[in-house]
Write a protein that holds these residues in place. Structure first.
Motif, PDB file in Angstrom:
ATOM      1  N   TRP A 169       0.861  -1.190   0.000  1.00 22.96           N
ATOM      2  CA  TRP A 169       0.000   0.000   0.000  1.00 22.96           C
ATOM      3  C   TRP A 169       0.893   1.235   0.000  1.00 22.96           C
ATOM      4  CZ3 TRP A 169      -4.242  -1.344   4.228  1.00 22.96           C
ATOM      5  CH2 TRP A 169      -5.115  -2.289   3.672  1.00 22.96           C
ATOM      6  N   LEU A 239      -3.967   6.898  -3.368  1.00 25.91           N
ATOM      7  CA  LEU A 239      -3.751   5.700  -2.556  1.00 25.91           C
ATOM      8  C   LEU A 239      -3.800   4.478  -3.474  1.00 25.91           C
ATOM      9  CD1 LEU A 239      -4.316   7.780  -0.392  1.00 25.91           C
ATOM     10  CD2 LEU A 239      -5.847   6.164   0.742  1.00 25.91           C
ATOM     11  N   ASP A 241      -3.346   0.276  -4.025  1.00 20.66           N
ATOM     12  CA  ASP A 241      -3.345  -1.071  -3.433  1.00 20.66           C
ATOM     13  C   ASP A 241      -2.720  -2.008  -4.462  1.00 20.66           C
ATOM     14  OD1 ASP A 241      -3.879  -3.505  -2.280  1.00 20.66           O
ATOM     15  OD2 ASP A 241      -6.062  -3.380  -2.476  1.00 20.66           O
TER      16      ASP A 241
END
Ligand SMILES: [Zn+2]
Length: 357
Positions: A169, A239, A241
């Motif tokens: 992450w 962000l 992932d």
């Protein structure tokens, strides 16, 4: 034996051992402990998460040959799922497939074999696998628990799962220069810079059209502190992932850094290792032989996109796989395990442990 398996599985399923219910986590371990009175039970607890390590003999050996690992926590579900039901050769309930039934079988196999096998065997029961296993399996490893090989009874439909992706992450922050929105040539738009960065990243790790063993990037969120129309944003945060294959681990961060322009920062929020055990590992071969002997078919070696507690063992050089019975619907509201597969699973585990003598 099948009656014993179903009866114990039902007792475990009836306890609503979701992570938030710490009392239930203790209670579900009590159900297991009742079955294991003739053994040494080491109890662990970290951050209110309890776990057990069970073995024959007074003191814990430096290294077990085999650990049977099971998690008794489950993901949440409607109340009805905590009332297990047998219907048409299936056992339904939360945790029936992931993985209370497999846990019951691991426990019963352990009970039968622990005093018979000429090597140290342990049963490890944890209650936080669904939230990362940091206070259960990982904590026990920190306390020195080791094994030559670990089997976790996760759902695999008799496949031998030797590898799973790791998780990275990251937060990427681009910066630009703010200006009035009517004079765009005077500023540098941080969102547009981010747009380029993300395009490059998706080019590096294209989104597969279907299930494929590839490293993937999910853009989970994009934000800026700018709240109005008439301003050029000077900052943007994304962000990501990233789910990566074990073979990509070494080069991953470098690859991402290469596409970042100047004044762009990357913050690693979490970098969870992948799970990996060589498919030629002798224990893997022996387990596959056992599956063939009992089930008639050679067990496929399978890769999984989501990880398990085995990765914590891999981190300290202990090999392991996940291997479980046949079922469907883990983490869904329609979860079941095939009853016919349970006796097979029991016999396969037993045959495996015997084959190591
Ligand atoms: Zn599981």
């Amino acid at each position: 034996m099948i009656n014993q398996i179903i009866s114990l599985s039902k007792k475990l399923i009836e306890v609503p051992s979701v992570q938030e219910n710490k009392k239930a986590l203790k209670k579900v371990l009590e159900v297991a402990k009742k079955e294991l009175k003739e053994f040494t039970i080491e109890e662990f607890e970290k951050n209110s998460v309890p776990s057990l390590l069970v073995y024959h003999g007074k003191t814990r050996p430096k290294r077990f040959k085999i650990i049977l690992n099971a998690h008794l926590d489950v993901v949440p579900g409607p109340d009805r799922m905590f009332k297990p039901v047998v219907k048409k050769n299936r056992l339904y309930g939360r945790g029936a497939y992931d993985m209370k039934t497999a846990a019951a079988i691991e426990l019963l196999v352990f009970k039968e074999m622990a005093q018979k096998v000429p090597y140290p065997l342990a049963l490890q029961i944890v209650t936080d696998e669904e939230v990362g296993g940091f206070n259960g399996t990982k904590y026990q490893i920190e306390k020195g628990v080791r094994a030559g090989f670990v089997i976790a009874g996760e759902p695999t439909r008799f496949g031998v799962n030797n590898k799973a992706k790791g998780i990275l992450w990251v937060k990427i922050k681009t910066s630009g220069k703010s200006a009035h929105g009517a004079y765009v040539w005077q500023g540098t738009n941080a969102i547009l810079i981010m747009n380029q960065v993300l395009s490059k990243l998706i080019k590096l790790f294209p989104i597969p059209k279907k299930n494929a063993w590839k490293t993937t990037v999910n853009v989970a969120r994009i934000e800026t502190t700018n709240q109005t129309f008439n301003k050029i944003p000077d900052n943007c945060t994304a962000l990501l992932d990233i789910r990566y294959r074990p073979e990509d681990k070494k080069t991953l961060l470098e690859k991402i850094k290469k596409v970042l322009p100047e004044n762009t920062t990357m913050e690693v929020v979490s970098f969870e290792p992948p799970q990996f055990t060589d498919k030629e590992n002798p224990y893997v071969l022996i387990l596959r032989d056992s599956v063939k002997r009992i089930g008639g078919k050679l067990a496929p070696v399978v890769a999984k996109h989501g990880s398990s507690d085995i990765r914590h063992f891999n981190q300290v050089g202990c090999d392991g796989v996940t291997f479980g019975p046949w079922g469907l619907g883990s983490h869904t509201d329609n979860e079941w395990v095939a009853i016919r597969s349970l006796s097979y699973y029991y016999l396969m585990l037993k045959d495996f442990l015997k084959s190591l003598e």
